[in-house]
Design a protein around this motif. Sequence first.
Motif, PDB file in Angstrom:
ATOM      1  N   THR A 250      -3.237  -2.049  10.454  1.00  0.00           N
ATOM      2  CA  THR A 250      -3.027  -0.742  11.389  1.00  0.00           C
ATOM      3  C   THR A 250      -2.775  -0.875  12.184  1.00  0.00           C
ATOM      4  OG1 THR A 250      -4.547   0.816   9.640  1.00  0.00           O
ATOM      5  CG2 THR A 250      -2.245   0.314   8.892  1.00  0.00           C
ATOM      6  N   ASN A 290      -7.951   0.365   6.774  1.00  0.00           N
ATOM      7  CA  ASN A 290      -6.589   0.394   5.549  1.00  0.00           C
ATOM      8  C   ASN A 290      -6.639  -1.419   4.926  1.00  0.00           C
ATOM      9  OD1 ASN A 290      -6.091   3.430   5.847  1.00  0.00           O
ATOM     10  ND2 ASN A 290      -5.023   2.830   8.080  1.00  0.00           N
ATOM     11  N   SER A 360       2.711   2.435   2.663  1.00  0.00           N
ATOM     12  CA  SER A 360       1.596   2.775   2.525  1.00  0.00           C
ATOM     13  C   SER A 360       0.516   2.689   1.524  1.00  0.00           C
ATOM     14  CB  SER A 360       2.006   4.717   2.565  1.00  0.00           C
ATOM     15  OG  SER A 360       1.676   4.704   4.459  1.00  0.00           O
TER      16      SER A 360
END
Length: 577
Positions: A250, A290, A360
Amino acid sequence: MSNLIGKEKELKQAKESETSKFIAVYNRDRLLIEEFNDLYTSSFNKAEKYLLVIEALNKEANGLIRSKIIDGTKLSNSGCTKRILNEPEESSFICKCIGSQKTSLRIMRRMLFLIAFLILGLNSFALSQTGSKLSDKEIAIWVESYMDFSVKFDNFSGVVLVSHNGKKVFAKAYGMANYELQVPNTLNTKFRIGSVSKTFTAAAITKLYQENKIDLDASICKYLDECPAFWEKITIRQLLSHTSGIVSFTGLPEAKGNFLLLGHTSKEIVDLFRSKQLESVPGEKYNYNNSGYYLLGLIVEKVSGVSLEQYLQDNFFIPLQLENTGVDKKETLIINRASGYHQVNDSLFVNTFNINMDNSFAIGGLYSTANDLLKWANIFDSDVLFKDKIRKEILTKAQNSNYGLGWDLDSVGQNPRFYHDGGVTDFSTSLQRIGDFTIIAISNKGSDAGIKVAYDIVGKLFTYPATIRGIQDEMSHETSDKLLQLVNKAKQNFPRFRINEKLVNDVADDLMKQEKTKQAIEIYTLNTLLYPDSENAYLKLGETYLSIKNSKEAMKNFNNCLKINPSNAKAKEHLKR
């Protein structure tokens, strides 16, 4: 503890004179902490059997002989039962506290009531050692006042919930779920929770681990397709604790802009970082990541044979009755879903930017409510989902990390805390569990509004707040010198304490609008103490003194302003008059 809770109603039926006497004796004599811990641990480990004895004794005001206690409780006449009957009687400090000449059985009966109160958390001794010094009522009053400031100065929109010992102390919604349609936020409004979703992803991995379907210390390549050779030494545990060394996708330029608007396959996402060299040796360094949690979601799917969404539904959302929690998909009609808003300045906000929430996935793709998040936090107090051994592992820091299995871990003062923050598209969430308190704040306006609120409340309860808003009540009456001391203490406790010249000015300006000039001068003075190199701080203070015709102080501050910037036109103009 489930049976304990079921017995609470019966225990409360004990005579008021009896129970109040036990608590008074206990609080007055202040048992040594070592003695308290020994008694508490002993009684807690055999809590259900103690309660059976209490029930039997409570039926006979004059007490019972041992054989009748055993008959009445159906306990076996074993060494364990004898210890349950002997331990309170044999403890000398118990006898001293009670100070009675009555039979040992009578003494034991009274002491068992005390033990029951300890088990059920009805005494205040343990809390006074490590918990908040505020009563629940005081907490509710302070949070209400604090939130009034937060709404007035920061335009807060969202939900705040504070729970103590499982009871809601404060729960209130603010602002709008949809400003265009004028739909207010409620306690049932569903918000994107960002990275708080990681606690669910980690729980999915941990559940598979508890079921012996995953080895946390095995290489991730055992569970992933197309695994590069330099990932071989990375373990699942390292993904969970953000110590894998993998690049977080990210933060990559190629994952910005239009990339966020489009849906991507998991292969396309992983390809962003699959070939990039590790940033650190696996296990040696914490770096919030992430990419690691995206991979954990894929591992859940590979091992379970179902999608991550289906796994969460089947194992958490449905059985735990998290009815208002789910995967956030744009095309899905979600009743009571909040819209997000970006705060441009003090008076202007706009719709937040769009992203494709499918990307996500396991890193921040869920929505929830404050009530559901409270249920979720409470799960980690019981064996409903995880055995005690596993829960301890979840809440233990990994090597070279402040992270456990899905939770941030630290202490506030002397109070251990597990928590997680999350932010996505101007939604922000903080779920914090500290001692007997759960603090939840969620916002749909501004990048970190919910997080700031939660940290301020935690700070107020246990040490010092995290932002200027947390000391605003004191700013309404304290002197500048005392406020400076408070700010400095807060900064020592929380180095990222949020305060700046404009925020201080806003408070002073508001006091001026309320015609509280004397206190406004204290706040403008505070700004000169905090920011002694600011020409504007001295200018504002000088103008305020001028408004009450204190020319001497006004001129002094205008001169201080000119020492910093000899060209300040306003200060020059004031001095000419």
